[in-house]
Design a protein around this motif. Structure first.
Motif, PDB file in Angstrom:
ATOM      1  N   LEU A   1       0.858  -1.188   0.000  1.00  8.36           N
ATOM      2  CA  LEU A   1       0.000   0.000   0.000  1.00  8.36           C
ATOM      3  C   LEU A   1       0.888   1.229   0.000  1.00  8.36           C
ATOM      4  O   LEU A   1       1.833   1.318   0.784  1.00  8.36           O
ATOM      5  CB  LEU A   1      -0.891   0.041   1.245  1.00  8.36           C
ATOM      6  CG  LEU A   1      -2.012  -0.981   1.402  1.00  8.36           C
ATOM      7  CD1 LEU A   1      -2.698  -0.766   2.743  1.00  8.36           C
ATOM      8  CD2 LEU A   1      -3.014  -0.854   0.273  1.00  8.36           C
ATOM      9  N   ASP A   2       0.600   2.186  -0.883  1.00 11.14           N
ATOM     10  CA  ASP A   2       1.282   3.475  -0.773  1.00 11.14           C
ATOM     11  C   ASP A   2       0.895   4.146   0.535  1.00 11.14           C
ATOM     12  O   ASP A   2      -0.199   3.895   1.087  1.00 11.14           O
ATOM     13  CB  ASP A   2       0.895   4.384  -1.944  1.00 11.14           C
ATOM     14  CG  ASP A   2       1.714   4.069  -3.185  1.00 11.14           C
ATOM     15  OD1 ASP A   2       2.653   3.254  -3.088  1.00 11.14           O
ATOM     16  OD2 ASP A   2       1.399   4.624  -4.258  1.00 11.14           O
ATOM     17  N   PHE A   3       1.770   5.014   1.046  1.00 17.97           N
ATOM     18  CA  PHE A   3       1.456   5.728   2.279  1.00 17.97           C
ATOM     19  C   PHE A   3       0.387   6.793   2.023  1.00 17.97           C
ATOM     20  O   PHE A   3       0.209   7.275   0.921  1.00 17.97           O
ATOM     21  CB  PHE A   3       2.718   6.376   2.859  1.00 17.97           C
ATOM     22  CG  PHE A   3       3.266   7.506   2.030  1.00 17.97           C
ATOM     23  CD1 PHE A   3       2.876   8.814   2.259  1.00 17.97           C
ATOM     24  CD2 PHE A   3       4.179   7.254   1.018  1.00 17.97           C
ATOM     25  CE1 PHE A   3       3.369   9.851   1.497  1.00 17.97           C
ATOM     26  CE2 PHE A   3       4.687   8.285   0.251  1.00 17.97           C
ATOM     27  CZ  PHE A   3       4.281   9.589   0.488  1.00 17.97           C
ATOM     28  N   ASN A   4      -0.351   7.101   3.059  1.00 19.00           N
ATOM     29  CA  ASN A   4      -1.297   8.223   3.050  1.00 19.00           C
ATOM     30  C   ASN A   4      -2.461   8.029   2.080  1.00 19.00           C
ATOM     31  O   ASN A   4      -2.960   8.980   1.489  1.00 19.00           O
ATOM     32  CB  ASN A   4      -0.566   9.531   2.720  1.00 19.00           C
ATOM     33  CG  ASN A   4      -1.216  10.726   3.395  1.00 19.00           C
ATOM     34  OD1 ASN A   4      -1.835  10.576   4.431  1.00 19.00           O
ATOM     35  ND2 ASN A   4      -1.067  11.897   2.818  1.00 19.00           N
ATOM     36  N   ILE A   5      -2.910   6.802   1.924  1.00 16.16           N
ATOM     37  CA  ILE A   5      -4.056   6.551   1.037  1.00 16.16           C
ATOM     38  C   ILE A   5      -5.312   7.234   1.567  1.00 16.16           C
ATOM     39  O   ILE A   5      -6.115   7.781   0.816  1.00 16.16           O
ATOM     40  CB  ILE A   5      -4.290   5.030   0.898  1.00 16.16           C
ATOM     41  CG1 ILE A   5      -3.194   4.419   0.024  1.00 16.16           C
ATOM     42  CG2 ILE A   5      -5.667   4.732   0.307  1.00 16.16           C
ATOM     43  CD1 ILE A   5      -3.297   2.927  -0.139  1.00 16.16           C
ATOM     44  N   LEU A   6      -5.484   7.239   2.880  1.00 17.49           N
ATOM     45  CA  LEU A   6      -6.724   7.743   3.473  1.00 17.49           C
ATOM     46  C   LEU A   6      -6.762   9.260   3.609  1.00 17.49           C
ATOM     47  O   LEU A   6      -7.801   9.816   3.964  1.00 17.49           O
ATOM     48  CB  LEU A   6      -6.924   7.112   4.858  1.00 17.49           C
ATOM     49  CG  LEU A   6      -7.096   5.591   4.861  1.00 17.49           C
ATOM     50  CD1 LEU A   6      -7.108   5.067   6.285  1.00 17.49           C
ATOM     51  CD2 LEU A   6      -8.372   5.199   4.131  1.00 17.49           C
ATOM     52  N   ASN A   7      -5.640   9.922   3.363  1.00 24.02           N
ATOM     53  CA  ASN A   7      -5.615  11.375   3.567  1.00 24.02           C
ATOM     54  C   ASN A   7      -5.083  12.105   2.349  1.00 24.02           C
ATOM     55  O   ASN A   7      -4.536  13.187   2.460  1.00 24.02           O
ATOM     56  CB  ASN A   7      -4.757  11.721   4.792  1.00 24.02           C
ATOM     57  CG  ASN A   7      -5.135  13.067   5.386  1.00 24.02           C
ATOM     58  OD1 ASN A   7      -6.272  13.497   5.280  1.00 24.02           O
ATOM     59  ND2 ASN A   7      -4.176  13.739   5.995  1.00 24.02           N
ATOM     60  N   TYR A   8      -5.232  11.476   1.164  1.00 23.69           N
ATOM     61  CA  TYR A   8      -4.807  12.142  -0.062  1.00 23.69           C
ATOM     62  C   TYR A   8      -5.802  13.260  -0.373  1.00 23.69           C
ATOM     63  O   TYR A   8      -6.956  13.219   0.076  1.00 23.69           O
ATOM     64  CB  TYR A   8      -4.740  11.128  -1.206  1.00 23.69           C
ATOM     65  CG  TYR A   8      -3.670  11.450  -2.228  1.00 23.69           C
ATOM     66  CD1 TYR A   8      -2.337  11.210  -1.942  1.00 23.69           C
ATOM     67  CD2 TYR A   8      -4.002  12.011  -3.456  1.00 23.69           C
ATOM     68  CE1 TYR A   8      -1.353  11.505  -2.868  1.00 23.69           C
ATOM     69  CE2 TYR A   8      -3.023  12.314  -4.391  1.00 23.69           C
ATOM     70  CZ  TYR A   8      -1.694  12.063  -4.085  1.00 23.69           C
ATOM     71  OH  TYR A   8      -0.714  12.373  -4.987  1.00 23.69           O
ATOM     72  N   PRO A   9      -5.409  14.296  -1.126  1.00 29.57           N
ATOM     73  CA  PRO A   9      -6.320  15.424  -1.392  1.00 29.57           C
ATOM     74  C   PRO A   9      -7.680  14.978  -1.920  1.00 29.57           C
ATOM     75  O   PRO A   9      -7.787  14.130  -2.802  1.00 29.57           O
ATOM     76  CB  PRO A   9      -5.546  16.241  -2.436  1.00 29.57           C
ATOM     77  CG  PRO A   9      -4.112  15.946  -2.151  1.00 29.57           C
ATOM     78  CD  PRO A   9      -4.074  14.521  -1.693  1.00 29.57           C
ATOM     79  N   LYS A  10      -8.699  15.551  -1.332  1.00 29.09           N
ATOM     80  CA  LYS A  10     -10.095  15.286  -1.690  1.00 29.09           C
ATOM     81  C   LYS A  10     -10.452  13.810  -1.556  1.00 29.09           C
ATOM     82  O   LYS A  10     -11.134  13.223  -2.404  1.00 29.09           O
ATOM     83  CB  LYS A  10     -10.383  15.776  -3.115  1.00 29.09           C
ATOM     84  CG  LYS A  10     -10.293  17.293  -3.263  1.00 29.09           C
ATOM     85  CD  LYS A  10     -10.731  17.738  -4.638  1.00 29.09           C
ATOM     86  CE  LYS A  10     -10.674  19.259  -4.757  1.00 29.09           C
ATOM     87  NZ  LYS A  10     -11.102  19.723  -6.095  1.00 29.09           N
ATOM     88  N   THR A  11      -9.949  13.196  -0.489  1.00 33.66           N
ATOM     89  CA  THR A  11     -10.290  11.810  -0.173  1.00 33.66           C
ATOM     90  C   THR A  11     -10.987  11.788   1.179  1.00 33.66           C
ATOM     91  O   THR A  11     -10.434  12.278   2.161  1.00 33.66           O
ATOM     92  CB  THR A  11      -9.028  10.932  -0.125  1.00 33.66           C
ATOM     93  OG1 THR A  11      -8.377  11.007  -1.388  1.00 33.66           O
ATOM     94  CG2 THR A  11      -9.389   9.483   0.160  1.00 33.66           C
TER      95      THR A  11
END
Length: 695
Positions: A150-160
């Motif tokens: 999993l790439d890091f910061n999947i849950l807090n990417y812009p407009k997510t």
């Protein structure tokens, strides 16, 4: 940690909702998909162009517009990619579970998508850009795939704004904290339960909630997963501080196994209510995997069994001192808020220069070494215990003040003769001196007063008296009082002595000040116009040697240099008294040359009064800025200290004196240096003077 009472992920739409059901029909290697309305109204079929499921298209002749929303359901099929025209439909709910997808693909065009179900496929990787620019997406289920990265910061990417994120039963081996905690956001649930491999928690972006105004809130499920460290411990924040940032939510560790070492022990200092919420609310089936003595013990039982907490430790390798033969062992012991550094019996000659980074207090064991002096170290303010027993300690430097009053310094077996006065900033109970004492004398009396002023629990004996405490010594040391009075009287005389010396020195140098002032202040131009002769020469006319020197050497030298001279026995005006000639001619000269010789100022000599008058007048004119310079020449090592001696010495000190017998310097050079600017009217003045004399 996230709010357990989140709003439901699914949106309610008032527009027409159409179900898309994909039913398979085999027609010459083509798969036929058909739309079915909720009203079972027929639509034209949708064609998949190959049996591999990699190419498909949704086809319909039914009219729809931007307010029409669809549910796309095709599970237990053979799809490997989404239909290529799927972006033409406003898909709200998509279920493609139990298919053959190996990647999610580009779904950013599905701006109305609320729920994505792609569980039980063959997906191996998820990028942090996959769900970017999809602000309406609330629920994602990727469970039972083969996801290993999993790439890091999947849950807090812009407009997510994902609220439910399920990755159960996958193949993860590493997980970034950015996919567990979402700063300044609330999510309903993140689940990684039943992962097939142990997961290593990382922090790629070095996220730390203390560095920003951050809160964390949400539910996280790691049931039946083995982790190398509690996720929150990777943040570098103590559990006590973490409670401030983790405002709500809980962790679930149902059936989890993890290392019950120092990282877990960090949480055991919390209140049970906070421990229950942050560390895991399903503790009954969660057990310790390591260390061996704690293997199989239930976490809840371990929390209450304080006798086992001492086993929750970690060996610290990074930064642990190892210099030459001095090799230390470092152990983190969070339950006691301690980092223990054991350097005992290692032939160490100094305290370690560097210790491991830690949030805990330092316990430093240095007994049985060869340390003679304790010098400054940067970590003194973090020291909890410093054990220096069985060391020949002879001195502490002034950095001892950097210890805190909570520290404990054990220096039994020391060889101290005194202590630095900076220890007065500390509580005496910081030190444990043991049976070895220090000399009780007048120099160490202040130590007894320091200990007597503050109540002490540990004794400090006099090394030169048997069983006498140093604080008891001060009440019997009458000799020190008399010596102290004598010393006080002596030191009180020092300022008076300095004052008298300064007064004497100022009086002695007052003429130097006048000479300096005359040298650097400019002379009035009207006074300069009144000068008619260059050099006025004052000497003892009764001394034949001096007379010959003046006429044969000085006068001829001045003539060569175009310096006019006034010599009283040759140039004085007839009919005038000596006083009149001195005043009139000295005031009209630019320089004055005084040649001092033995007996020149003796009162029994005829010309002594004249010579005295010339000296006084030359000094007054020079200090009043009416005479440019004065040069005093000592002709024959004469001792003229009895007459104007302090003024003469001032002139010599400031370069306006010369000794004939000094062979290191040239008289001619000195004359040219002092009398460096002849008057331009010299020739005219001599001609006029000759006319007056002949008349």
């Amino acid at each position: 940690m996230f709010n357990s009472t989140c709003r439901h992920c699914y949106l309610t739409f008032q527009a027409h909702l159409i179900n898309i059901k994909l039913t398979r029909k085999w027609t010459n290697q083509n798969i036929i998909l058909a739309f079915t309305l909720l009203t079972n109204r027929r639509v034209d079929p949708v064609e998949i162009t190959n049996v591999k499921g990699t190419e498909s298209m949704l086809l319909t002749d039914q009219e729809f517009n931007s307010t029409t929303y669809f549910r796309f359901v095709h599970s237990h099929g053979y799809l490997k990619q989404l239909p290529r025209n799927i972006c033409e439909f406003n898909i709200v709910f998509m279920d493609v579970s139990y298919n053959l997808f190996q990647n999610i693909g580009n779904i950013s065009c599905l701006q109305t998508l609320d729920t994505l179900k792609m569980n039980d496929n063959r997906i191996t990787y998820v990028s942090n850009k996959t769900f970017a620019e999809m602000p309406k997406l609330r629920c994602v289920d990727l469970s039972s795939n083969k996801i290993s990265k999993l790439d890091f910061n999947i849950l807090n990417y812009p407009k997510t704004n994902i609220l439910h994120f399920y990755l159960n039963t996958n193949n993860l081996r590493q997980l970034d904290i950015g996919n567990v905690l979402v700063p300044n956001n609330t999510i309903c649930r993140v689940s990684y339960k039943n992962n097939k491999y142990p997961i290593k928690i990382s922090n790629i972006k070095n996220f730390n909630p203390k560095e920003s105004n951050t809160f964390l809130c949400g539910n996280i499920d790691f049931s039946n997963v083995r982790l190398n460290i509690h996720p929150y411990m990777i943040l570098g924040t103590s559990p006590g501080e973490l409670v401030r940032y983790a405002r709500c939510g809980k962790l679930e560790y149902r059936g989890a196994k993890y290392d019950c070492d120092c990282s877990a022990a960090e949480f055991f200092n919390l209140e049970y209510s906070e421990f229950y919420r942050i560390f895991g609310n399903q503790l009954i089936s969660s057990t310790c995997q390591d260390p061996k003595p704690l293997r199989g013990i239930n976490i809840k039982d371990l929390f209450y069994n304080t006798s086992l907490h001492q086993l929750m430790i970690c060996d610290v390798q990074d930064g642990c001192p190892k210099v030459g033969n001095c090799k230390c062992v470092c152990t983190s012991h969070p339950i006691t808020d301690s980092l223990i550094i054991d350097c005992s019996n290692q032939s160490c000659k100094d305290l370690p220069d560097v210790v491991p980074d830690t949030r805990h207090r330092i316990v430093l064991f240095m007994e049985g070494n060869q340390i003679h002096s304790v010098s400054s170290k940067y970590y003194f303010k973090y020291v909890k215990i410093l054990n220096l027993s069985r060391n020949p300690i002879q001195s502490f430097d002034e950095s001892v003040q950097n210890f805190t009053n909570d520290a404990e310094i054990i220096i039994t077996d020391h060889l101290l003769d005194s202590l630095p006065r900076q220890v007065q900033l500390l509580d005496p109970n910081v030190f444990r001196f043991g049976q070895n004492g220090i000399p009780c004398n007048c120099d160490n009396r202040w130590i007894g007063e320091w200990r007597k002023f503050k109540e002490v629990r540990y004794p400090l004996f006099c090394s030169n008296f048997d069983n006498v405490l140093i604080e008891d010594f001060i009440s019997h040391s009458t000799d020190c009082d008399s010596k102290q009075d004598t010393t006080l009287a002596f030191y009180s005389l020092i300022p008076l002595t300095i004052f008298i010396f300064l007064i004497w020195k100022l009086r002695h140098l007052r003429y130097d000040v006048k000479v300096l002032k005359s040298q650097f202040l400019p002379i009035d131009k009207n006074i300069q116009r009144s000068w008619q002769t260059d050099v006025y020469i004052s000497f003892d006319e009764d001394n034949d040697d001096v007379r010959w020197f003046v006429f044969q050497i000085l006068d001829k030298f001045c003539c060569k240099r175009e310096l006019s001279t006034y010599i009283a026995c040759r140039d004085s005006w007839p009919g005038r008294t000596d006083e009149q000639n001195i005043v009139m001619n000295l005031q009209s000269c630019k320089y004055c040359l005084i040649i001092q010789s033995s007996g020149m100022y003796d009162l029994d000599k005829t010309k002594s009064c004249t010579n005295r008058m010339e000296y006084r007048l030359a000094w007054n004119l020079f200090t009043d800025k009416r005479l440019c310079k004065v040069l005093v020449i000592n002709f024959d090592k004469s001792k003229t200290e009895d007459f104007q001696a302090m003024k003469t010495k001032a002139l010599y000190r400031l370069g306006m004196g010369f000794k004939i017998f000094d062979r290191k310097r040239s008289l001619h050079e000195k004359l040219l240096d002092v009398f460096n600017e002849p008057l331009v009217t010299n020739v005219k003045h001599i001609r006029q003077r000759k006319r007056r004399i002949s008349a």
